[in-house]
Write an enzyme that holds these catalytic residues in place. Structure first.
Site, short mmCIF file in Angstrom:
data_model
loop_
_atom_site.label_atom_id
_atom_site.label_comp_id
_atom_site.label_asym_id
_atom_site.label_seq_id
_atom_site.Cartn_x
_atom_site.Cartn_y
_atom_site.Cartn_z
N HIS A 36 10.98 -68.22 -32.27
CA HIS A 36 10.31 -69.12 -33.22
C HIS A 36 11.18 -69.30 -34.46
O HIS A 36 11.62 -68.34 -35.06
CB HIS A 36 8.94 -68.54 -33.61
CG HIS A 36 7.89 -68.80 -32.58
ND1 HIS A 36 6.56 -68.90 -32.87
CD2 HIS A 36 8.00 -69.00 -31.26
CE1 HIS A 36 5.87 -69.14 -31.77
NE2 HIS A 36 6.73 -69.20 -30.78
N TYR B 241 -0.80 -69.92 -40.14
CA TYR B 241 -1.51 -69.06 -41.09
C TYR B 241 -2.35 -69.98 -41.98
O TYR B 241 -1.79 -70.77 -42.74
CB TYR B 241 -0.54 -68.27 -41.95
CG TYR B 241 0.19 -67.16 -41.22
CD1 TYR B 241 1.29 -67.41 -40.40
CD2 TYR B 241 -0.21 -65.82 -41.37
CE1 TYR B 241 1.96 -66.38 -39.75
CE2 TYR B 241 0.45 -64.79 -40.72
CZ TYR B 241 1.53 -65.07 -39.91
OH TYR B 241 2.20 -64.05 -39.26
N LYS C 285 4.56 -57.03 -40.19
CA LYS C 285 5.63 -56.08 -40.51
C LYS C 285 5.48 -54.69 -39.89
O LYS C 285 6.45 -53.92 -39.86
CB LYS C 285 5.71 -55.91 -42.04
CG LYS C 285 6.34 -57.08 -42.75
CD LYS C 285 7.85 -57.09 -42.60
CE LYS C 285 8.48 -58.41 -42.91
NZ LYS C 285 8.78 -59.24 -41.73
N TYR D 139 9.69 -62.75 -44.22
CA TYR D 139 9.03 -62.82 -42.90
C TYR D 139 10.03 -62.58 -41.78
O TYR D 139 9.79 -61.78 -40.87
CB TYR D 139 8.34 -64.18 -42.73
CG TYR D 139 7.37 -64.21 -41.58
CD1 TYR D 139 6.00 -64.10 -41.79
CD2 TYR D 139 7.81 -64.36 -40.26
CE1 TYR D 139 5.10 -64.11 -40.72
CE2 TYR D 139 6.93 -64.38 -39.20
CZ TYR D 139 5.58 -64.26 -39.43
OH TYR D 139 4.69 -64.27 -38.38
N PRO E 7 -1.84 -56.60 -41.56
CA PRO E 7 -1.01 -57.28 -40.56
C PRO E 7 -0.53 -58.68 -40.93
O PRO E 7 0.26 -59.27 -40.19
CB PRO E 7 -1.92 -57.33 -39.33
CG PRO E 7 -3.29 -57.22 -39.85
CD PRO E 7 -3.23 -56.40 -41.09
P1 FAD Z 1 1.58 -46.17 -33.00
O1 FAD Z 1 1.83 -47.41 -32.24
O2 FAD Z 1 0.24 -45.95 -33.60
O3 FAD Z 1 1.93 -44.98 -32.02
C1 FAD Z 1 1.57 -43.65 -32.32
C2 FAD Z 1 1.45 -42.90 -31.00
O4 FAD Z 1 1.20 -41.54 -31.27
C3 FAD Z 1 0.30 -43.41 -30.16
O5 FAD Z 1 0.76 -43.71 -28.86
C4 FAD Z 1 -0.69 -42.26 -30.17
O6 FAD Z 1 -1.45 -42.19 -28.98
C5 FAD Z 1 0.23 -41.07 -30.37
N1 FAD Z 1 -0.42 -39.92 -30.99
C6 FAD Z 1 -1.30 -39.88 -32.00
N2 FAD Z 1 -1.66 -38.63 -32.27
C7 FAD Z 1 -1.01 -37.84 -31.38
C8 FAD Z 1 -1.00 -36.43 -31.14
N3 FAD Z 1 -1.77 -35.59 -31.86
N4 FAD Z 1 -0.22 -35.96 -30.16
C9 FAD Z 1 0.57 -36.79 -29.42
N5 FAD Z 1 0.58 -38.13 -29.60
C10 FAD Z 1 -0.21 -38.64 -30.56
N6 FAD Z 1 1.15 -54.93 -36.67
C11 FAD Z 1 1.52 -56.20 -36.73
O7 FAD Z 1 2.62 -56.47 -37.20
N7 FAD Z 1 0.68 -57.19 -36.25
C12 FAD Z 1 -0.55 -56.89 -35.68
O8 FAD Z 1 -1.27 -57.78 -35.24
C13 FAD Z 1 -0.95 -55.58 -35.62
N8 FAD Z 1 -2.13 -55.26 -35.09
C14 FAD Z 1 -2.51 -53.95 -35.08
C15 FAD Z 1 -3.74 -53.56 -34.58
C16 FAD Z 1 -4.15 -52.24 -34.60
C17 FAD Z 1 -5.51 -51.85 -34.05
C18 FAD Z 1 -3.30 -51.27 -35.14
C19 FAD Z 1 -3.73 -49.80 -35.21
C20 FAD Z 1 -2.06 -51.64 -35.62
C21 FAD Z 1 -1.65 -52.97 -35.61
N9 FAD Z 1 -0.40 -53.36 -36.09
C22 FAD Z 1 -0.05 -54.62 -36.14
C23 FAD Z 1 0.55 -52.41 -36.56
C24 FAD Z 1 1.55 -52.03 -35.48
O9 FAD Z 1 0.95 -52.12 -34.21
C25 FAD Z 1 2.01 -50.64 -35.80
O10 FAD Z 1 2.70 -50.72 -37.04
C26 FAD Z 1 2.89 -50.01 -34.73
O11 FAD Z 1 2.12 -49.70 -33.60
C27 FAD Z 1 3.54 -48.75 -35.28
O12 FAD Z 1 4.14 -48.03 -34.26
P2 FAD Z 1 4.15 -46.45 -34.30
O13 FAD Z 1 4.91 -46.04 -33.09
O14 FAD Z 1 4.58 -45.98 -35.63
O15 FAD Z 1 2.63 -46.00 -34.18
C1 DHB Z 2 0.42 -61.48 -34.65
C2 DHB Z 2 -0.05 -60.50 -35.47
C3 DHB Z 2 0.20 -60.59 -36.82
O1 DHB Z 2 -0.25 -59.63 -37.63
C4 DHB Z 2 0.90 -61.62 -37.36
O2 DHB Z 2 1.10 -61.68 -38.70
C5 DHB Z 2 1.39 -62.59 -36.53
C6 DHB Z 2 1.15 -62.51 -35.17
C7 DHB Z 2 0.15 -61.39 -33.20
O3 DHB Z 2 -0.56 -60.46 -32.79
O4 DHB Z 2 0.61 -62.25 -32.45
#
Ligand code: FAD
Ligand code: DHB
Length: 392
Positions: free
Chosen positions: A73, A202, A298, A386, A294
């Site tokens: 994009h 957006y 980021k 962005y 979100p």
């Molecule tokens: P996570 O993806 O949370 O991974 C952490 C992992 O650790 C998980 O697999 C979990 O099961 C594991 N874990 C937890 N505790 C333990 C334990 N005690 N022992 C072993 N394993 C454990 N970001 C965007 O940019 N756009 C979005 O639309 C967006 N939507 C989101 C929706 C939700 C519901 C959430 C929670 C986050 C969203 N985010 C979004 C943020 C983005 O998904 C996260 O920033 C990203 O997943 C971060 O990755 P991570 O690996 O740090 O953490």
């Molecule tokens: C999506 C999620 C976001 O938080 C965003 O800013 C843009 C796209 C997505 O899930 O596609």
């Protein structure tokens, strides 16, 4: 007791990519993930990869499918006051762009690589505690296949998300958390219908924020601002589509295609940063250290930049014996984290309607959006944030 150089807690994007980068540098590590593989691979979350994230995935050999199936994009559209403005990323950033490629797919690709010859990855291995963060041999306690186990490590990295246990290994007083909770949530849906737009939209509207994203050429991902505590059961499909229609409406008309909704979930919104991102031999990365609302897309990208900085620091330690980069890890990451925190806060507060918002505050939001439309400098500031900064 088993031993490894780097014990990684959590098999989300941060933990899996860190394991990949360490493995590529010949550094021994183990990933412990509490959930099963199917759960981790299907958890619906982020969808936008910034330029540097794609560069990192390519460099680590994890972008073969991304390069085939990811959607490039070159901009986004902002809507307010029933008008639209496109923000052109490459033109405003010297060529940077973003990719639509779901977090679920990034995770699947990294797991496939890891299980086909990468570092050990244990599913359903729930970490219960990390002990000895301030010693030379921190120990991770976990349960696996009904048994209590321990893993001794040279270093532990908490990639266990916002609700993880690693942060608790750091004593109160050794770190500080900065936090803001927002008075609204996102209601996210997936629908089996081709996106009604080529680029993400957006939308600011008097009824609240809306976002049109996508997962593929046949699946749309849409979000609506809703009140905290909203129950998806109160939102039958017709109500969702009607509300989206109202929020995306343009003078001159615009058509939002409807289709079967396959998933509905409400996501609370929060900003949070824990400083420093290290204590003794325990490091925090990704959501374990910081959360963004979100709206700036980021969260996943920050998780990637953290582990790139950390993997480089471990490689330097292994190659030269110098802990200089490891010691700089928290400061290096926090500069980028706070920039992303500010941008995510800016996008969130500019585009959402606070429940108690006055007309004065709405006029300020409109003025800010008008400024982005009128000034290439203001548009370039948005585009640069962005599409994402290069990783320091
Ligand atoms: P996570 O993806 O949370 O991974 C952490 C992992 O650790 C998980 O697999 C979990 O099961 C594991 N874990 C937890 N505790 C333990 C334990 N005690 N022992 C072993 N394993 C454990 N970001 C965007 O940019 N756009 C979005 O639309 C967006 N939507 C989101 C929706 C939700 C519901 C959430 C929670 C986050 C969203 N985010 C979004 C943020 C983005 O998904 C996260 O920033 C990203 O997943 C971060 O990755 P991570 O690996 O740090 O953490
Ligand atoms: C999506 C999620 C976001 O938080 C965003 O800013 C843009 C796209 C997505 O899930 O596609």
């Amino acid at each position: 007791m088993d031993h490894t150089t780097v014990g990684i807690i959590g098999g989300g994007p941060a933990g899996l990519l860190l394991a990949r980068l360490l493995h590529n540098s010949g550094i021994d590590c183990v990933v412990l993930e509490s959930r099963d593989r199917a759960y981790v691979e299907q958890r619906q979350r982020a969808g936008i990869l910034e330029q540097s994230t794609v560069d990192v995935l390519r460099g680590s050999g994890a972008a073969e499918r991304l390069d085939r199936e990811g959607l490039v994009h070159d901009g986004i559209e902002l809507r307010w006051n029933r008008r639209a403005q496109r923000i052109d990323f490459p033109a405003l950033t010297g060529g940077r762009r973003v990719w639509v490629y779901a977090q679920t797919e990034v995770v699947k690709d990294l797991i496939a690589l890891q299980t086909a010859g990468g570092a050990p990855l244990l599913f359903e291995a729930r970490v219960t505690a990390v002990a000895g963060a301030d010693t030379d041999r921190p120990v991770v306690h976990y349960t696996h296949q009904g048994q209590d186990k321990t893993l001794s490590c040279d270093y532990v990295v908490g990639c266990d998300g916002f609700h993880g246990v690693t942060r608790k290994a750091i004593p109160d007083g050794a770190c500080r958390t900065f936090e803001r909770v927002y008075p609204y949530s996102w209601f996210g849906i997936l629908a089996d219908v081709p996106p009604s737009c080529d680029e993400l939209i957006y939308a600011h509207s008097p009824r609240g924020f809306a976002l049109h994203s996508m997962r593929s050429t046949t699946v749309s991902r849409l979000y609506l601002q809703v009140a905290n505590g909203t129950d998806p059961a109160d939102w039958p499909d017709e109500r969702i589509w009607d509300e989206l229609d109202a929020r995306f409406a343009l003078d001159g008309g615009w058509r939002l295609e409807r289709g079967p909704i396959t998933s509905k979930a409400v996501l609370p919104m929060r900003s949070s940063v824990t400083e420093p991102m290290r204590w003794g031999r325990v490091f925090l990365a990704g959501d374990a250290a910081h959360i963004v609302p979100p709206t700036g897309a980021k969260g996943l990208n920050l998780a990637v930049s953290d582990v790139v900085v950390l993997a480089r620091a471990f490689a330097r330690l292994q190659d030269t014996g110098s802990a200089e980069l490891l010691d700089a890890y928290s400061d290096t990451c926090l500069r980028r984290v706070w920039r992303a925190e500010h941008f995510s806060y800016f996008m969130t507060t500019t585009l959402h309607t606070d429940p108690g918002q006055s007309d004065f505050e709405t006029r300020l939001q409109i003025s800010q959006l008008d400024r982005i439309a009128a000034s290439p400098h203001a548009a370039a500031e948005l585009a640069g944030n962005y599409a994402g900064l290069t990783i320091e």
